[in-house]
Design an enzyme around this catalytic site. Structure first.
Site, mmCIF file in Angstrom:
data_model
loop_
_atom_site.group_PDB
_atom_site.id
_atom_site.type_symbol
_atom_site.label_atom_id
_atom_site.label_comp_id
_atom_site.label_asym_id
_atom_site.label_seq_id
_atom_site.Cartn_x
_atom_site.Cartn_y
_atom_site.Cartn_z
ATOM 1 N N PHE A 224 134.259 47.813 23.195
ATOM 2 C CA PHE A 224 133.527 47.649 24.399
ATOM 3 C C PHE A 224 132.016 47.298 24.078
ATOM 4 O O PHE A 224 131.145 47.990 24.408
ATOM 5 C CB PHE A 224 133.183 49.586 24.710
ATOM 6 C CG PHE A 224 134.544 50.257 24.786
ATOM 7 C CD1 PHE A 224 135.511 50.327 25.750
ATOM 8 C CD2 PHE A 224 134.984 51.080 23.651
ATOM 9 C CE1 PHE A 224 136.600 50.831 25.874
ATOM 10 C CE2 PHE A 224 136.042 51.734 23.478
ATOM 11 C CZ PHE A 224 136.836 51.873 24.743
ATOM 12 N N ASN A 272 141.472 44.605 26.357
ATOM 13 C CA ASN A 272 141.131 46.116 26.741
ATOM 14 C C ASN A 272 140.912 46.516 25.298
ATOM 15 O O ASN A 272 141.882 46.471 24.151
ATOM 16 C CB ASN A 272 142.418 46.665 27.370
ATOM 17 C CG ASN A 272 142.091 47.982 27.445
ATOM 18 O OD1 ASN A 272 142.398 48.942 26.606
ATOM 19 N ND2 ASN A 272 142.076 48.569 28.681
ATOM 20 N N ALA A 273 140.062 47.445 24.962
ATOM 21 C CA ALA A 273 139.731 47.951 23.568
ATOM 22 C C ALA A 273 140.835 48.986 23.274
ATOM 23 O O ALA A 273 141.167 48.983 22.072
ATOM 24 C CB ALA A 273 138.403 48.527 23.505
ATOM 25 N N CYS A 333 128.390 58.585 26.627
ATOM 26 C CA CYS A 333 127.330 58.639 27.349
ATOM 27 C C CYS A 333 127.579 59.774 28.356
ATOM 28 O O CYS A 333 126.963 59.595 29.402
ATOM 29 C CB CYS A 333 126.775 57.452 27.847
ATOM 30 S SG CYS A 333 128.112 56.391 28.706
#
Length: 389
Positions: A224, A272-273, A333
């Protein structure tokens, strides 16, 4: 002095007394007659005793946001003093650094306002009607205090819709800013304050970027990655860095930043991670350090169960690709995912991976993103540094 008054319940009064800034609509006993969204109103309890002054919101579940407990005018001079106090903190902590969060909402006693500085450009988010109505004044006050060239608004955030405000972005004062560059330590970063994420960059992670770079060695992986805040710090010490970013625009900016810093050991993978980590987890562990800095999976309480599954999955895969002695830097977050929840799910992931982990550091947002005691919502970013045994 403001004539309109709002009577709040005993529960609401106790909430303020404990140090919080928010009064929910369910704790409004008597609404202010004739008040418009964004007005400053006086708070009183059931006996008519003055409790403070607050910004009134007509639509949000958070009806009132405390501004002051003192019986003083909330006027231009008051707002200028609040801004000056916030700026003084940044100067005390960061000296002459010109790339810094200037105002962090409630944590700086200025609810509904976020302001970031990138050199001679400031970017503001006015998130409630009170600050939105005063955004022209706020721009003028910031520009005057810091001799800014331009003030931009990045009010294209969904939280404004809860207040009945439109999503908008543009220049509030001065010429269009154009492409900008800022520094994180020795790393140079390009950004576009009108097109990038948030206000243009992730300043809340800046100190964590620098800290992660101190652990870099061998082969590192940054998932990301966005524009490369972590990856570029890792590349200063590591032999090889792989940065995974699925969005084409940030991936392009990441490549530009890599070239700007001559980071020839940094490879950008547009993927996509989750998919990348799953595929690598089927191979022998190969990474000495992995960074996970995903977007907020839990936007609200309702999405928390699915978010926990996502956080556990990505941490499990990251632990599987780390060599013994490797370091995992994992962040969230999502406010609704507490620090305790993050540690719990990382432990669950480690147990499922058959790994033991040492906690090296528990970190949060940078010092320009202070937390206000009594307002847990100001503590949203969690960042763990872990070592795999």
């Amino acid at each position: 002095m403001d004539e309109r008054k709002v009577t709040i319940t005993r529960r609401g009064a106790e909430r303020i007394a404990r140090g919080h800034f928010w009064i929910y609509r369910t704790d409004v006993e008597k609404a202010p007659a004739g008040a418009e969204a964004g007005d400053v109103v006086a708070l009183v309890d059931g006996r008519g005793r003055f409790l403070g002054k607050a910004f009134w919101s007509a639509r949000s579940k958070i009806a009132l946001r405390l501004v002051t407990r003192d019986e003083v005018p909330v006027d231009e001079a008051f707002l200028a003093a609040r801004l000056a106090d916030a700026i003084a903190l940044r100067r005390r902590v960061f000296a002459e650094d010109r790339f810094v969060r200037l105002v962090h909402g409630e944590a700086d006693l200025f609810p509904g306002l976020v302001a970031d500085r990138y050199g001679d450009v400031a970017v503001v988010q006015t998130l409630v009607p009170a600050t939105d109505r005063r955004k022209g004044l706020i721009a003028e006050l910031l520009a005057g205090a810091l001799d800014l060239r331009t003030v931009v608004e990045r009010n294209d955030v969904r939280v404004r819709e809860l207040e009945g405000l439109e999503q908008v972005k543009g220049v509030l004062r001065g010429p269009a800013p154009g492409p900008l560059e800022y520094r994180e330590g020795e790393v140079r970063m390009r950004l576009d304050v009108l097109a990038g994420q948030k206000t243009g960059a992730f300043l809340d992670q800046r100190e964590n970027h620098l800290r992660a770079g101190e652990y870099a060695t061998g082969r590192c992986l940054d998932c990301f990655s966005y524009a490369g805040g972590f990856a570029l710090q890792l590349a200063r010490r590591a032999e090889r860095v792989t940065a995974v970013e699925m969005q084409p625009v940030p991936a392009g900016l990441l490549r530009e930043n890599a070239a700007l810093n001559r980071a020839e050991n940094l490879e950008v993978v547009e993927e996509n991670a989750f998919d990348y980590l799953r595929d690598r987890s089927e191979e022998e562990p190969a990474f000495d350090l992995v960074v996970l800095d995903p977007p907020a999976f839990a936007k609200n309480k309702e999405s928390l169960p699915a978010a926990r599954r996502g956080y556990k999955e990505v941490n499990l895969r990251a632990l599987q690709v780390l060599v013994p002695g490797g370091v995992l830097v994992t962040a969230s977050c999502s406010y609704h995912l507490s620090p305790e929840m993050l540690e719990e799910l990382v432990l669950d992931a480690a147990n499922d991976a058959g790994r033991r982990v040492q906690v090296l550091e528990r970190r949060g947002a940078g010092r320009d993103h202070p937390e206000l005691a009594g307002v847990p919502e100001t503590r949203y970013l969690k960042c763990l540094f872990l070592r795999v045994l």
